[in-house]
Design an enzyme around this catalytic site. Structure first.
Site, PDB file in Angstrom:
ATOM      1  N   TYR A  33      37.730 -15.589 -20.814  1.00  0.00           N
ATOM      2  CA  TYR A  33      36.765 -16.669 -20.627  1.00  0.00           C
ATOM      3  C   TYR A  33      35.445 -16.133 -20.096  1.00  0.00           C
ATOM      4  CZ  TYR A  33      37.426 -16.781 -15.501  1.00  0.00           C
ATOM      5  OH  TYR A  33      37.452 -16.469 -14.158  1.00  0.00           O
ATOM      6  N   ARG A  52      29.859  -9.047 -22.055  1.00  0.00           N
ATOM      7  CA  ARG A  52      31.146  -8.895 -21.351  1.00  0.00           C
ATOM      8  C   ARG A  52      32.282  -9.548 -22.140  1.00  0.00           C
ATOM      9  NH1 ARG A  52      31.392 -10.936 -15.376  1.00  0.00           N
ATOM     10  NH2 ARG A  52      31.352 -12.946 -16.442  1.00  0.00           N
ATOM     11  N   ARG A 100      56.697 -18.699 -30.189  1.00  0.00           N
ATOM     12  CA  ARG A 100      56.701 -17.933 -28.945  1.00  0.00           C
ATOM     13  C   ARG A 100      57.394 -16.585 -29.127  1.00  0.00           C
ATOM     14  NH1 ARG A 100      59.586 -16.920 -24.227  1.00  0.00           N
ATOM     15  NH2 ARG A 100      58.238 -16.622 -22.416  1.00  0.00           N
ATOM     16  N   LYS A 147      38.132 -10.245 -18.251  1.00  0.00           N
ATOM     17  CA  LYS A 147      38.024 -11.592 -17.662  1.00  0.00           C
ATOM     18  C   LYS A 147      39.062 -12.525 -18.293  1.00  0.00           C
ATOM     19  CE  LYS A 147      34.389 -14.790 -16.127  1.00  0.00           C
ATOM     20  NZ  LYS A 147      34.802 -14.861 -14.733  1.00  0.00           N
ATOM     21  N   GLU A 179      37.124  -7.634  -4.212  1.00  0.00           N
ATOM     22  CA  GLU A 179      36.119  -8.675  -4.516  1.00  0.00           C
ATOM     23  C   GLU A 179      36.626  -9.999  -3.982  1.00  0.00           C
ATOM     24  OE1 GLU A 179      35.768  -9.216  -8.819  1.00  0.00           O
ATOM     25  OE2 GLU A 179      37.876  -8.731  -9.065  1.00  0.00           O
ATOM     26  N   LEU A 204      36.040  -7.344 -11.447  1.00  0.00           N
ATOM     27  CA  LEU A 204      35.302  -7.851 -12.600  1.00  0.00           C
ATOM     28  C   LEU A 204      33.866  -7.323 -12.530  1.00  0.00           C
ATOM     29  CD1 LEU A 204      35.649  -9.817 -15.032  1.00  0.00           C
ATOM     30  CD2 LEU A 204      34.287 -11.405 -13.705  1.00  0.00           C
TER      31      LEU A 204
END
Ligand code: PDD
Length: 284
Positions: A33, A52, A100, A147, A179, A204
């Site tokens: 995301y 990114r 799945r 991310k 972070e 990140l």
């Protein structure tokens, strides 16, 4: 007014948006995301977020759902349709839906979902008071530079902070701060030097972090990229975090130890001002 969101090629009312329960984002957190802020109805650092995103996709061998020009158009259209003056655009790409199975098919169609959130970012009341943080063991996976939507551990840490009357948690590994739960962590030493952890798989690679680093350089403020301990942070003159959703956010206490006079410090306040001013100027 219901919000208009974007799902795989269509702009639809949020209560009509539909994603398969077999989507691998839902079953495996197999999704990445981006969160891009909006000021004056324009996008902040859009190119950085797209760069990114491309890297996150590449690291996971996930195809891009659309090129950058198309994604810019969708961002702009969502901002327009929802009259967003100030707020955020959330974008999520998942590997798509399939029976799945831990192994994924190499020819899967990625899913693209986007929505907006209108909220005051500049007049955020926390910017005036600063945020008190707790420290918390960093037990996330080893590829925090990608991310992904695997945010459960960060949510647990944030909830622990809330339960202690604090606004966030700074994550700690081997005695060193990695972070914040959803931001990069910085301190200002008593000599006025900015310190933030260097880029690696441990954190990140924040887009706001990169912008603040560049702006600090232009303002003749020295920056050191290196890890720091909790004790060093507690003895620092100031601390702050950076993210697309909170810009430069002063941190005024760490595990109950107040920094300076327990109020947002001058360096953090100045960097926040410079960041907002520069971002507005360069917004698209
Ligand atoms: N979070 N570190 C983590 C773990 C983050 O989740 C984020 C952003 C950052 C800062 O990155 P940037 O400056 O590019 O926003 C650092 C977003 C805002 C979120 O999850 O909402």
């Amino acid at each position: 007014m219901t919000r208009t969101v974007y799902v795989n090629g269509s702009f639809v009312a949020e209560d009509e948006a539909c994603i398969s329960i077999f989507d691998r984002g839902f079953l495996f957190a197999d999704a990445v995301y981006e969160v891009t802020s909006v000021l004056d109805g324009r996008l902040i650092d859009f190119a950085g977020h797209m760069k990114r995103l491309a890297r996150s996709l590449r690291e996971l061998s996930m195809p891009a759902p659309a090129d950058e020009a198309a994604l810019l158009e969708i961002h702009r259209e969502l901002v327009r349709l929802n009259d967003v003056v100030e707020g955020l655009v959330y974008l999520q790409v998942s590997r798509g839906a399939a029976e799945r199975d831990f192994a994924w098919g190499v020819d899967m169609q990625p899913s693209l979902v986007m929505f907006t959130q209108s909220k005051p970012l500049i007049a955020n009341p926390l910017a005036a008071t600063g945020v008190r943080v707790i420290t918390w063991p960093d037990q996330r996976w080893g590829r925090r530079d990608i991310k992904t939507v695997q945010l459960l551990y960060s949510s647990l840490a944030k909830m622990a902070a809330k339960e202690q009357g604090c606004g966030d948690a700074w994550l700690v590994e081997d005695g060193l701060v990695t972070e914040g739960t959803s931001n990069n962590a910085w301190i200002v030493t008593r000599d006025g030097v900015l310190v933030t952890r260097g880029l690696s798989h441990d954190i990140l690679h924040g887009i706001t972090r990169a912008a603040v680093m560049r702006l600090a350089g232009e303002a003749q403020i020295k920056v050191e990229e290196r890890p720091f301990t909790v004790a060093e942070a507690q003895e620092a003159a100031e601390a702050f975090s950076t993210s697309a959703s909170a810009f430069v956010m002063p941190v005024v206490a760490i595990d109950g130890v107040e920094l300076g006079d327990g109020k947002p410090g001058p360096v953090a306040r100045r960097l926040r001002e410079i960041y907002v001013e520069e971002s507005r100027r360069a917004a698209v």
